[in-house]
Motif scaffolding. Structure first.
Motif, PDB file in Angstrom:
ATOM      1  N   ALA A 225      12.163  17.138 -35.875  1.00  0.00           N
ATOM      2  CA  ALA A 225      11.860  16.083 -34.903  1.00  0.00           C
ATOM      3  C   ALA A 225      13.099  15.212 -34.736  1.00  0.00           C
ATOM      4  O   ALA A 225      13.771  14.889 -35.687  1.00  0.00           O
ATOM      5  N   PHE A 226      13.414  14.852 -33.472  1.00  0.00           N
ATOM      6  CA  PHE A 226      14.549  13.992 -33.217  1.00  0.00           C
ATOM      7  C   PHE A 226      14.133  12.543 -33.411  1.00  0.00           C
ATOM      8  O   PHE A 226      13.268  12.035 -32.718  1.00  0.00           O
ATOM      9  N   VAL A 227      14.759  11.881 -34.360  1.00  0.00           N
ATOM     10  CA  VAL A 227      14.455  10.484 -34.639  1.00  0.00           C
ATOM     11  C   VAL A 227      15.644   9.655 -34.201  1.00  0.00           C
ATOM     12  O   VAL A 227      16.753   9.852 -34.673  1.00  0.00           O
ATOM     13  N   LEU A 228      15.424   8.732 -33.289  1.00  0.00           N
ATOM     14  CA  LEU A 228      16.509   7.976 -32.707  1.00  0.00           C
ATOM     15  C   LEU A 228      16.398   6.503 -33.029  1.00  0.00           C
ATOM     16  O   LEU A 228      15.431   5.856 -32.650  1.00  0.00           O
ATOM     17  N   PRO A 229      17.399   5.950 -33.740  1.00  0.00           N
ATOM     18  CA  PRO A 229      17.422   4.499 -33.839  1.00  0.00           C
ATOM     19  C   PRO A 229      17.701   3.931 -32.463  1.00  0.00           C
ATOM     20  O   PRO A 229      18.534   4.452 -31.725  1.00  0.00           O
TER      21      PRO A 229
ATOM     22  N   SER B  67      16.614  -2.482 -30.631  1.00  0.00           N
ATOM     23  CA  SER B  67      16.620  -2.455 -32.093  1.00  0.00           C
ATOM     24  C   SER B  67      16.828  -3.839 -32.671  1.00  0.00           C
ATOM     25  O   SER B  67      17.660  -4.612 -32.188  1.00  0.00           O
ATOM     26  N   GLY B  68      16.080  -4.137 -33.726  1.00  0.00           N
ATOM     27  CA  GLY B  68      16.253  -5.405 -34.410  1.00  0.00           C
ATOM     28  C   GLY B  68      15.395  -6.522 -33.884  1.00  0.00           C
ATOM     29  O   GLY B  68      15.254  -7.557 -34.525  1.00  0.00           O
TER      30      GLY B  68
ATOM     31  N   ILE C 105       9.957  -5.097 -37.004  1.00  0.00           N
ATOM     32  CA  ILE C 105      11.321  -5.057 -36.478  1.00  0.00           C
ATOM     33  C   ILE C 105      11.494  -3.712 -35.790  1.00  0.00           C
ATOM     34  O   ILE C 105      11.216  -2.657 -36.389  1.00  0.00           O
ATOM     35  N   VAL C 106      11.972  -3.711 -34.545  1.00  0.00           N
ATOM     36  CA  VAL C 106      12.184  -2.461 -33.810  1.00  0.00           C
ATOM     37  C   VAL C 106      13.150  -1.574 -34.591  1.00  0.00           C
ATOM     38  O   VAL C 106      14.270  -1.979 -34.884  1.00  0.00           O
ATOM     39  N   SER C 107      12.702  -0.350 -34.924  1.00  0.00           N
ATOM     40  CA  SER C 107      13.530   0.523 -35.757  1.00  0.00           C
ATOM     41  C   SER C 107      13.892   1.830 -35.044  1.00  0.00           C
ATOM     42  O   SER C 107      15.036   2.026 -34.660  1.00  0.00           O
ATOM     43  N   HIS C 108      12.921   2.737 -34.851  1.00  0.00           N
ATOM     44  CA  HIS C 108      13.284   4.026 -34.275  1.00  0.00           C
ATOM     45  C   HIS C 108      12.107   4.704 -33.587  1.00  0.00           C
ATOM     46  O   HIS C 108      10.960   4.312 -33.748  1.00  0.00           O
ATOM     47  N   GLY C 109      12.444   5.719 -32.809  1.00  0.00           N
ATOM     48  CA  GLY C 109      11.451   6.491 -32.076  1.00  0.00           C
ATOM     49  C   GLY C 109      11.929   7.914 -31.878  1.00  0.00           C
ATOM     50  O   GLY C 109      12.766   8.405 -32.643  1.00  0.00           O
ATOM     51  N   MET C 110      11.441   8.560 -30.810  1.00  0.00           N
ATOM     52  CA  MET C 110      11.700   9.993 -30.620  1.00  0.00           C
ATOM     53  C   MET C 110      12.389  10.276 -29.294  1.00  0.00           C
ATOM     54  O   MET C 110      11.946  11.080 -28.487  1.00  0.00           O
ATOM     55  N   GLY C 111      13.499   9.594 -29.063  1.00  0.00           N
ATOM     56  CA  GLY C 111      14.267   9.865 -27.863  1.00  0.00           C
ATOM     57  C   GLY C 111      13.527   9.480 -26.604  1.00  0.00           C
ATOM     58  O   GLY C 111      13.065   8.358 -26.450  1.00  0.00           O
TER      59      GLY C 111
ATOM     60  N   PHE D  35       6.128   7.486 -27.227  1.00  0.00           N
ATOM     61  CA  PHE D  35       5.063   7.247 -28.208  1.00  0.00           C
ATOM     62  C   PHE D  35       5.092   8.326 -29.279  1.00  0.00           C
ATOM     63  O   PHE D  35       5.263   9.501 -28.957  1.00  0.00           O
ATOM     64  N   PRO D  36       4.915   7.955 -30.543  1.00  0.00           N
ATOM     65  CA  PRO D  36       4.798   6.610 -31.097  1.00  0.00           C
ATOM     66  C   PRO D  36       6.160   6.039 -31.465  1.00  0.00           C
ATOM     67  O   PRO D  36       7.169   6.739 -31.428  1.00  0.00           O
ATOM     68  N   GLU D  37       6.178   4.758 -31.862  1.00  0.00           N
ATOM     69  CA  GLU D  37       7.395   4.096 -32.319  1.00  0.00           C
ATOM     70  C   GLU D  37       7.189   3.593 -33.742  1.00  0.00           C
ATOM     71  O   GLU D  37       6.074   3.247 -34.130  1.00  0.00           O
ATOM     72  N   VAL D  38       8.286   3.537 -34.485  1.00  0.00           N
ATOM     73  CA  VAL D  38       8.227   3.036 -35.858  1.00  0.00           C
ATOM     74  C   VAL D  38       8.932   1.681 -35.926  1.00  0.00           C
ATOM     75  O   VAL D  38      10.063   1.530 -35.454  1.00  0.00           O
TER      76      VAL D  38
END
Length: 266
Positions: free
Chosen positions: A10-14, A210-211, A223-229, A233-236
């Motif tokens: 899975a692509f995880v993007l900050p 981010s942040g 705190i906005v951290s990362h998602g999937m490009g 949905f969803p966001e971490v």
């Protein structure tokens, strides 16, 4: 430049880069006085690069943000802009303050984005007024339930490929149970992370947000951290309540320690 992190197929993007709030609306100017805009300049052997992130003021001399915003190779200089609405205009309400020092959580991992949190120490205290105010943090045992609607603000584009906006925008997002994030992010940690988003609404934070804080019931719970490009949905989000003891410890250290004149990450 965006770093693609391949984790468990899975692509995880900050969310670093040019700021965006997708599916949101322009806020009433200066109605989010805790918001901080981070101008990040990185110099290395290849030259200079510029980044931007969000953050939020929790003490007149301290801003919280995401660790991946400042975890750069080379010499890093950070300027915090408070009291801004249009980030590309020198509004009279704005306060530009250099960051003197910062501390990244000691267990931060740039690959999994675990413990994605940093505390910034400002060179001088912000002047608290109607345009610049603090935001409260939750206690270590305080949580928000799944289904709670929260807000996230930031600057930038209004769609994945849309034109930029210079004024602060905000989007309402729903706190989810952990299942969507556990499914998409195998390294998801429910104790220190929050699963957030709106599956069918087309609403999201994105690069450059981010942040920034996830504000629920007038407190910064995430705190906005990362998602999937390009998938919204969803966001971490980093779960602030989990790190509340660490934050308080660092604030005490900032108050007691004689800090060096030049910034350094620790």
């Amino acid at each position: 430049m965006l770093l693609l992190l391949l984790i468990s197929s899975a692509f995880v993007l900050p969310w670093a880069g040019a700021g965006r709030i997708i599916g949101g609306k322009v806020v009433v100017p200066h109605s989010r006085p805790y918001m901080a805009y981070l101008k990040i300049e990185v110099k290395d052997q290849s030259g200079s690069k510029a980044f931007s992130c969000g953050g939020f003021l929790i003490r007149p001399d301290a801003v919280l943000s995401a660790a991946h915003c400042v975890d750069k190779k080379g010499r890093v200089n950070i300027t915090v802009i408070l009291g801004a609405h249009n980030i590309h205009v020198r509004e009279q309400s704005q306060q530009w303050i250099s960051v003197r020092d910062w501390v990244i959580h000691p267990d931060y991992c740039p690959v999994t984005l675990h413990n994605d949190i940093v505390l910034l120490k400002l060179k001088k205290k912000a002047k608290i007024n109607k345009n610049v105010k603090l935001i409260s943090l939750p206690s270590s045992n305080e949580h928000v339930r799944a289904g709670t609607k929260c807000e996230v603000a930031g600057w930038g584009r209004t769609s994945l490929d849309g034109s930029k906006t210079d004024v602060m925008r905000e989007v309402e997002l729903k706190v989810q149970n952990d299942k969507p994030c556990q499914k998409e992010f195998r390294k998801y940690q429910r104790r220190s992370m929050m699963c957030v988003g709106d599956q069918n609404s087309g609403k999201s934070t994105y690069k450059g947000d981010s942040g920034g804080p996830l504000v629920c019931n007038k407190k910064a719970h995430g705190i906005v951290s990362h998602g999937m490009g390009r998938r919204l949905f969803p966001e971490v989000f980093t779960r602030v309540s989990y790190f509340e003891p660490w934050i308080r410890q660092q604030l005490r250290r900032f108050a007691l320690q004689e800090l060096p004149a030049s910034p350094s990450s620790q």
